[in-house]
Design a protein around this motif. Structure first.
Motif, short mmCIF file in Angstrom:
data_model
loop_
_atom_site.label_atom_id
_atom_site.label_comp_id
_atom_site.label_asym_id
_atom_site.label_seq_id
_atom_site.Cartn_x
_atom_site.Cartn_y
_atom_site.Cartn_z
N GLY A 1 0.81 -1.20 0.00
CA GLY A 1 0.00 0.00 0.00
C GLY A 1 0.85 1.26 0.00
O GLY A 1 0.58 2.21 -0.74
N ILE A 2 1.89 1.26 0.81
CA ILE A 2 2.81 2.40 0.83
C ILE A 2 3.57 2.50 -0.49
O ILE A 2 3.72 3.58 -1.07
CB ILE A 2 3.79 2.29 2.01
N LEU A 3 4.04 1.36 -0.96
CA LEU A 3 4.86 1.32 -2.18
C LEU A 3 4.11 1.93 -3.37
O LEU A 3 4.69 2.68 -4.16
CB LEU A 3 5.26 -0.12 -2.47
N LEU B 1 8.87 2.32 5.34
CA LEU B 1 9.12 1.35 4.28
C LEU B 1 10.44 1.69 3.59
O LEU B 1 10.67 2.84 3.21
CB LEU B 1 7.99 1.37 3.25
N VAL B 2 11.28 0.68 3.43
CA VAL B 2 12.53 0.83 2.69
C VAL B 2 12.47 -0.13 1.50
O VAL B 2 12.12 -1.30 1.65
CB VAL B 2 13.75 0.50 3.57
N CYS C 1 5.20 10.63 3.80
CA CYS C 1 4.03 10.58 2.92
C CYS C 1 2.84 11.17 3.66
O CYS C 1 2.52 10.72 4.77
CB CYS C 1 3.71 9.14 2.52
N ARG C 2 2.18 12.14 3.07
CA ARG C 2 0.99 12.74 3.66
C ARG C 2 -0.21 12.40 2.77
O ARG C 2 -0.42 13.00 1.73
CB ARG C 2 1.15 14.25 3.77
N PRO D 1 3.21 9.62 10.79
CA PRO D 1 3.14 9.58 9.32
C PRO D 1 4.01 8.48 8.73
O PRO D 1 5.01 8.06 9.30
CB PRO D 1 3.65 10.97 8.92
N THR D 2 3.61 8.03 7.56
CA THR D 2 4.34 7.00 6.84
C THR D 2 5.61 7.58 6.22
O THR D 2 5.61 8.69 5.69
CB THR D 2 3.45 6.43 5.73
N LEU D 3 6.69 6.80 6.29
CA LEU D 3 7.94 7.17 5.63
C LEU D 3 8.25 6.15 4.54
O LEU D 3 8.19 4.94 4.77
CB LEU D 3 9.09 7.19 6.64
#
Length: 303
Positions: free
Chosen positions: A15-17, A135-136, A55-56, A47-49
């Motif tokens: 989802g983040i990707l 996420l990396v 990411c906002r 927040p997501t990184l």
């Protein structure tokens, strides 16, 4: 047909990707992440990184949804039933639904709830590692998709244009069922081996008993695919491993090992569980997947 509005459900690794470039490359207000109020508050606090960049996302609760042109389903298989209900207000007469869940069963579940809206799809080639909300990823992979019967329709072309405009590598396919089985083979091998033997990608690349068991499990998938009428070649596992494993982050790990380390439910039912059920249907033994099923269930029981 053009995709102008979209929604994503599921902010795990995939989802983040895919959500990050969708948010970055679309017009304000045209993309939203579907989440309940509790999750929205939690995501807002932390927040997501994605590769160190914050990411906002814009969020919409299931109750406040309205139809969009594309819904991308990126939840874990264990959350699919609730996602089916959560996307209901986002699905209009012409909405296209794309699922990037692992396994080969999510499209059947979604198509039963929303007949005629599904494109069959698979996300492949990424080495995404998620820790908490970070996420990396070194290899972003791609989304392969198409009509179940292989036709190259206008909605396939529209989704391809949209994903490409978002910077997501997109591959329309006339043989998507073969692509899905190939991804199942990869998941059955890499995910389950990393979880059961506690390995990173570097460990999976190292010859030994773990890699032998991984290859045995992948071969079981190939044989079952052939019994199901899907033409995976007998050396599909070796060719994929040789072509892709060298490029993966050595310290990264498949999602199932990430789940085990975080004490989350795994997708073993979608992987070994599916292979065991199909094996019984065809009268074909599945000893490697039996091993992984039992080993991973024991790990989960000891959380």
């Amino acid at each position: 047909m053009e995709i102008r509005t979209s929604a994503l459900i599921g902010l795990g690794a995939l989802g983040i990707l895919f959500g990050a470039p969708m948010e970055e490359h679309t017009a304000p207000g045209s993309f939203t992440v579907i989440a309940g109020e509790d999750r929205i508050r939690r995501y807002s606090r932390q927040p997501t990184l994605f590769n160190g960049k914050e990411c906002r996302f814009d969020y919409t609760t299931p109750e406040n949804g309205h139809p969009v042109d594309l819904v991308l389903v990126a939840v874990k298989a264990t959350a699919l039933d609730s996602a089916v209900e959560d996307i209901r207000r986002f699905v209009g007469p012409d909405t296209v639904i794309l699922s990037v869940l692992n396994g080969i069963t999510s499209e059947d579940t979604l198509n039963a709830a929303y007949p005629g809206h599904l494109l069959w799809s698979v996300a492949i080639g990424m080495d995404a590692t998620r820790t908490g909300r970070e996420l990396v990823c070194k290899c972003p992979g791609k989304i392969q998709f198409g009509e179940r019967d292989g036709r190259m329709t206008e909605r396939v072309a529209a989704v391809d244009r949209y994903l490409t405009a978002c910077g997501i590598i997109s591959e329309p396919c006339g043989d998507i069922l073969t692509k899905q089985w190939a991804k199942l083979m990869i998941n059955v091998g890499l995910n389950q081996t990393a979880a059961a033997f506690d390995l990173t990608y570097e460990g999976l690349r190292t010859p030994g008993p773990a890699q032998d068991k991984m290859r045995q499990a992948m071969q079981e998938v190939i044989r079952l695919a052939n019994l199901e009428g899907v033409p995976l070649p007998p050396d599909c596992d070796t060719k994929w491993l040789d072509a892709n494993m060298p490029g993966f982050n050595a310290d990264g790990m498949p999602s199932m090992r990430q789940d085990v380390l975080a004490h989350r439910p795994t997708e073993v039912e979608e992987f070994a569980g599916t292979i065991r059920r199909l094996g019984r249907r065809h009268g074909m033994p599945t000893p490697a997947n039996d091993f992984f099923y039992d080993a991973i269930r024991r790990i989960e029981a000891n959380y």
